[in-house]
Design a protein around this motif. Structure first.
Motif, PDB file in Angstrom:
ATOM      1  N   PRO A 163     -36.814  -9.446  32.002  1.00 55.13           N
ATOM      2  CA  PRO A 163     -36.073  -8.626  32.973  1.00 55.13           C
ATOM      3  C   PRO A 163     -34.570  -9.736  33.639  1.00 55.13           C
ATOM      4  N   LEU A 164     -34.852 -10.762  33.378  1.00 59.32           N
ATOM      5  CA  LEU A 164     -33.786 -12.122  34.217  1.00 59.32           C
ATOM      6  C   LEU A 164     -33.117 -11.528  32.850  1.00 59.32           C
ATOM      7  N   THR A 165     -32.760 -11.776  32.067  1.00 59.82           N
ATOM      8  CA  THR A 165     -31.865 -12.298  31.447  1.00 59.82           C
ATOM      9  C   THR A 165     -31.606 -11.711  29.775  1.00 59.82           C
TER      10      THR A 165
ATOM     11  N   VAL B 294     -27.479 -19.301  36.672  1.00 58.59           N
ATOM     12  CA  VAL B 294     -27.301 -19.883  35.122  1.00 58.59           C
ATOM     13  C   VAL B 294     -28.177 -19.932  34.072  1.00 58.59           C
ATOM     14  N   LEU B 295     -29.019 -19.502  34.517  1.00 57.87           N
ATOM     15  CA  LEU B 295     -30.208 -18.784  33.427  1.00 57.87           C
ATOM     16  C   LEU B 295     -29.263 -17.577  32.345  1.00 57.87           C
ATOM     17  N   ARG B 296     -29.301 -17.237  33.177  1.00 60.11           N
ATOM     18  CA  ARG B 296     -28.043 -14.875  32.508  1.00 60.11           C
ATOM     19  C   ARG B 296     -27.047 -15.646  32.290  1.00 60.11           C
TER      20      ARG B 296
ATOM     21  N   ALA C   9     -34.197 -34.755  20.965  1.00 63.45           N
ATOM     22  CA  ALA C   9     -33.121 -34.971  21.303  1.00 63.45           C
ATOM     23  C   ALA C   9     -33.390 -34.954  22.869  1.00 63.45           C
ATOM     24  N   LYS C  10     -33.808 -34.574  23.521  1.00 62.13           N
ATOM     25  CA  LYS C  10     -34.361 -35.041  24.998  1.00 62.13           C
ATOM     26  C   LYS C  10     -34.575 -36.963  24.922  1.00 62.13           C
ATOM     27  N   ARG C  11     -35.748 -37.531  23.900  1.00 61.79           N
ATOM     28  CA  ARG C  11     -35.899 -39.062  23.870  1.00 61.79           C
ATOM     29  C   ARG C  11     -34.743 -39.354  24.070  1.00 61.79           C
TER      30      ARG C  11
ATOM     31  N   ILE D 116     -33.395 -23.780  22.357  1.00 61.53           N
ATOM     32  CA  ILE D 116     -32.598 -24.656  23.338  1.00 61.53           C
ATOM     33  C   ILE D 116     -32.977 -24.470  24.982  1.00 61.53           C
ATOM     34  N   ASP D 117     -33.444 -26.355  25.214  1.00 55.36           N
ATOM     35  CA  ASP D 117     -33.290 -26.343  26.409  1.00 55.36           C
ATOM     36  C   ASP D 117     -32.096 -26.779  27.424  1.00 55.36           C
ATOM     37  N   VAL D 118     -31.931 -26.936  28.736  1.00 54.46           N
ATOM     38  CA  VAL D 118     -31.352 -26.743  29.868  1.00 54.46           C
ATOM     39  C   VAL D 118     -32.111 -28.316  30.006  1.00 54.46           C
ATOM     40  N   ASP D 119     -30.543 -28.873  30.031  1.00 53.33           N
ATOM     41  CA  ASP D 119     -31.198 -30.357  31.070  1.00 53.33           C
ATOM     42  C   ASP D 119     -30.920 -30.335  32.676  1.00 53.33           C
ATOM     43  N   HIS D 120     -32.467 -30.941  32.823  1.00 51.72           N
ATOM     44  CA  HIS D 120     -32.049 -30.944  34.510  1.00 51.72           C
ATOM     45  C   HIS D 120     -32.198 -30.029  34.674  1.00 51.72           C
ATOM     46  N   PHE D 121     -32.966 -28.853  34.291  1.00 54.55           N
ATOM     47  CA  PHE D 121     -32.045 -27.490  35.247  1.00 54.55           C
ATOM     48  C   PHE D 121     -33.565 -27.366  36.595  1.00 54.55           C
ATOM     49  N   LYS D 122     -33.885 -28.333  36.584  1.00 49.93           N
ATOM     50  CA  LYS D 122     -34.994 -28.447  38.350  1.00 49.93           C
ATOM     51  C   LYS D 122     -33.758 -28.934  39.232  1.00 49.93           C
ATOM     52  N   GLN D 123     -33.184 -29.793  38.806  1.00 50.71           N
ATOM     53  CA  GLN D 123     -31.907 -30.374  39.630  1.00 50.71           C
ATOM     54  C   GLN D 123     -31.167 -29.208  40.151  1.00 50.71           C
TER      55      GLN D 123
ATOM     56  N   ALA E  22     -34.482 -14.951  22.207  1.00 47.97           N
ATOM     57  CA  ALA E  22     -35.680 -14.727  23.248  1.00 47.97           C
ATOM     58  C   ALA E  22     -35.187 -16.251  23.765  1.00 47.97           C
ATOM     59  N   ARG E  23     -35.744 -15.506  25.521  1.00 47.47           N
ATOM     60  CA  ARG E  23     -36.630 -16.668  26.606  1.00 47.47           C
ATOM     61  C   ARG E  23     -37.933 -17.103  26.094  1.00 47.47           C
ATOM     62  N   PHE E  24     -38.585 -18.470  26.259  1.00 44.87           N
ATOM     63  CA  PHE E  24     -39.902 -18.540  26.096  1.00 44.87           C
ATOM     64  C   PHE E  24     -39.937 -19.568  27.184  1.00 44.87           C
ATOM     65  N   GLY E  25     -39.875 -18.586  27.825  1.00 49.16           N
ATOM     66  CA  GLY E  25     -40.750 -18.972  29.613  1.00 49.16           C
ATOM     67  C   GLY E  25     -39.179 -20.234  29.959  1.00 49.16           C
ATOM     68  N   GLY E  26     -39.510 -20.323  31.582  1.00 49.03           N
ATOM     69  CA  GLY E  26     -38.666 -21.171  31.901  1.00 49.03           C
ATOM     70  C   GLY E  26     -37.396 -21.629  31.044  1.00 49.03           C
ATOM     71  N   GLU E  27     -36.800 -22.254  31.394  1.00 48.76           N
ATOM     72  CA  GLU E  27     -35.322 -22.512  30.871  1.00 48.76           C
ATOM     73  C   GLU E  27     -34.874 -22.400  29.387  1.00 48.76           C
ATOM     74  N   GLU E  28     -35.757 -22.626  28.631  1.00 49.17           N
ATOM     75  CA  GLU E  28     -36.439 -22.666  27.556  1.00 49.17           C
ATOM     76  C   GLU E  28     -36.004 -20.605  26.583  1.00 49.17           C
TER      77      GLU E  28
ATOM     78  N   GLY F 109     -31.681 -38.743  24.743  1.00 50.17           N
ATOM     79  CA  GLY F 109     -30.916 -38.505  25.826  1.00 50.17           C
ATOM     80  C   GLY F 109     -30.078 -37.545  26.243  1.00 50.17           C
ATOM     81  N   ARG F 110     -30.920 -36.525  25.404  1.00 44.99           N
ATOM     82  CA  ARG F 110     -30.278 -34.801  25.811  1.00 44.99           C
ATOM     83  C   ARG F 110     -28.884 -34.776  25.711  1.00 44.99           C
ATOM     84  N   ASP F 111     -28.236 -33.484  25.735  1.00 44.98           N
ATOM     85  CA  ASP F 111     -26.844 -32.413  25.722  1.00 44.98           C
ATOM     86  C   ASP F 111     -26.326 -32.943  24.458  1.00 44.98           C
TER      87      ASP F 111
ATOM     88  N   ALA G  11     -29.250 -19.961  42.395  1.00 43.20           N
ATOM     89  CA  ALA G  11     -28.516 -20.521  41.360  1.00 43.20           C
ATOM     90  C   ALA G  11     -29.256 -20.375  40.203  1.00 43.20           C
ATOM     91  N   GLY G  12     -30.400 -20.556  40.576  1.00 40.42           N
ATOM     92  CA  GLY G  12     -31.146 -21.643  39.135  1.00 40.42           C
ATOM     93  C   GLY G  12     -31.194 -19.980  37.762  1.00 40.42           C
ATOM     94  N   ASP G  13     -31.263 -18.910  38.166  1.00 36.48           N
ATOM     95  CA  ASP G  13     -31.833 -17.717  37.929  1.00 36.48           C
ATOM     96  C   ASP G  13     -30.241 -17.477  36.931  1.00 36.48           C
TER      97      ASP G  13
END
Ligand SMILES: Nc1nc2c(ncn2[C@@H]2O[C@H](COP(=O)(O)OP(=O)(O)OP(=O)(O)O)[C@@H](O)[C@H]2O)c(=O)[nH]1
Length: 387
Positions: free
Chosen positions: A223-225, A275-277, A366-368, A255-262, A294-300, A370-372, A271-273
């Motif tokens: 429903p969010l995206t 970004v996801l949309r 890719a995260k390990r 695809i995973d958003v980097d440092h999304f928790k921040q 597909a959105r596999f939960g969280g920011e993935e 250095g991300r991006d 604001a996080g929502d």
């Protein structure tokens, strides 16, 4: 018209109330589906209006009002069927085409009420009934696929028989006058009521199928995206497009958003929502109708690229990463940019779950690293082996 005929006609109104309840129930479940509730109300107006118009016990002005109500109900039924089948708003031309017979019928009834008698009402009503039923048959042609096909065909058969019935009645009315009308005959009335019952029965089935489809859609969409959720993804992957070869080259991106928790921590969940949309709509705008997001939960997010080999999938991943990086968000005078880590895998279309797991491993790599960045599955191991 006999007392039995009045009883039969008004019992039809009671049935129309019961049907309205059923259609309203289906409309509540089929959120966003057009035409279902309007059909129920319009059918009630038409049934009640024609019952009043054909009942000689009522004073003439009431009978004329009944004719107008029936004409309005028929107009509503025509609109409801058009909306239900195509699920698109009416065009200006369609609105004009619909208004013409309704206005002609209303003019006939108005003239008849001045001239006295209800003969003109009957002619007007029969004319509009025939136009509206012909329009049902025309629109229902569009419902060709399962599960809609069978009830739509049954309804079209009912429309053809109703057209014959009304044509015969209009013919006798015009040639031999209202005293000889077929519509006063108990057999004719029984046939009319049974055919309308068949139409409504088919419509209840069609509305139920639409409601089921709407429920399934809601269960499969995030429903969010607006992207598929995990269940929707699994269902879509389990039923590949018709004619798609199992060995067709397919790319899968995780695809995973980097440092999304921040983002959440600094600017809040709202604001996080946003970004996801925004990311989801950017990704959606970049993929083709044959691809899946597909959105596999969280920011993935997971993307399946049809007919796409490893090179092309990696190029798509890099492009999407750049597009997301170019997005700008502004909160509390801060300019925020986000980056993505993307894992890429490619292989046959029959092996999507394995490809997804490989792309997931590549994303963590890719995260390990250095991300991006985007990384193909196995690329890091190959690079290490070569070093
Ligand atoms: N706004 C919002 N946040 C969500 C939603 N779902 C999950 N999150 C948040 O997403 C964040 C994910 O954080 P982590 O898994 O630590 O990952 P990260 O901060 O992106 O760090 P890396 O993935 O390591 O780059 C958590 O803070 C969750 O609360 C959602 O629907 N909306």
């Amino acid at each position: 018209m006999s007392i039995e005929s009045y009883a039969a006609t008004f019992s039809d109104t009671v049935l129309a109330v019961a049907l309205l309840w059923l259609f309203s129930y289906a409309a509540r479940i089929a959120v966003g589906v057009r035409g279902i509730r309007l059909w129920g109300w319009s059918h009630l107006a038409y049934t009640l209006g024609s019952a009043i118009q054909t009942t000689a016990l009522w004073p003439l002005p009431v009978q004329h009002a009944g004719a107008l109500l029936a004409v309005a109900g028929l107009g509503g039924l025509a609109v409801a069927m058009r909306l239900f089948v195509h699920q698109q708003p009416l065009s200006a031309t369609e609105r004009r085409l619909l208004a013409l017979p309704l206005m002609a019928a209303a003019a006939c009834v108005a003239y008849g009420s001045v001239a006295g008698g209800t003969e003109l009402d009957s002619v007007a009503l029969a004319g509009v009934e025939m136009c509206v039923i012909a329009s049902f048959a025309y629109h229902l042609q569009a419902l060709r696929s399962a599960p809609y096909h069978a009830p739509a065909q049954l309804m079209r058969a009912g429309c053809a028989l109703l057209l014959l019935l009304y044509l015969a009645d209009l013919g006798t009315l015009l040639v031999r006058g209202s005293a000889a009308r077929l519509a006063g005959d108990a057999t004719w009335i029984a046939a009319d009521l049974s055919l309308w019952f068949l139409l409504n029965f088919s419509m209840v089935m069609l509305a139920s199928f639409r409601a089921l489809e709407a429920m399934r859609h809601m269960a499969h969409i995030d429903p969010l995206t607006g992207a598929l959720n995990r269940r929707g993804f699994e269902a879509a992957v389990a039923t590949p497009a018709e004619g798609a070869p199992a060995a067709a080259p397919t790319g899968v991106l995780v695809i995973d958003v980097d440092h999304f928790k921040q983002v959440n921590d600094r600017f809040g969940h709202e604001a996080g929502d946003r970004v996801l949309r925004s990311i989801a709509s950017t990704l959606l705008s970049e993929i083709r109708p044959v691809d899946l997001l597909a959105r596999f939960g969280g920011e993935e997010f997971v993307i399946v690229l049809a007919d796409c080999d490893g090179e092309a999938a990696f190029a798509r991943a890099e492009h999407l990463r750049e597009r997301a990086k170019a997005l700008q968000f502004e909160w509390l005078d801060a300019h925020v940019r986000i980056t993505l880590s993307v894992g890429v895998a490619s292989g046959p279309a029959s092996d999507i779950e394995r490809l997804r797991q490989q792309a997931d491993e590549a994303m963590y790599e890719a995260k390990r690293g250095g991300r991006d960045r985007a990384l193909r599955h196995g690329a890091a191991a190959q690079a290490r082996a070569a070093a």
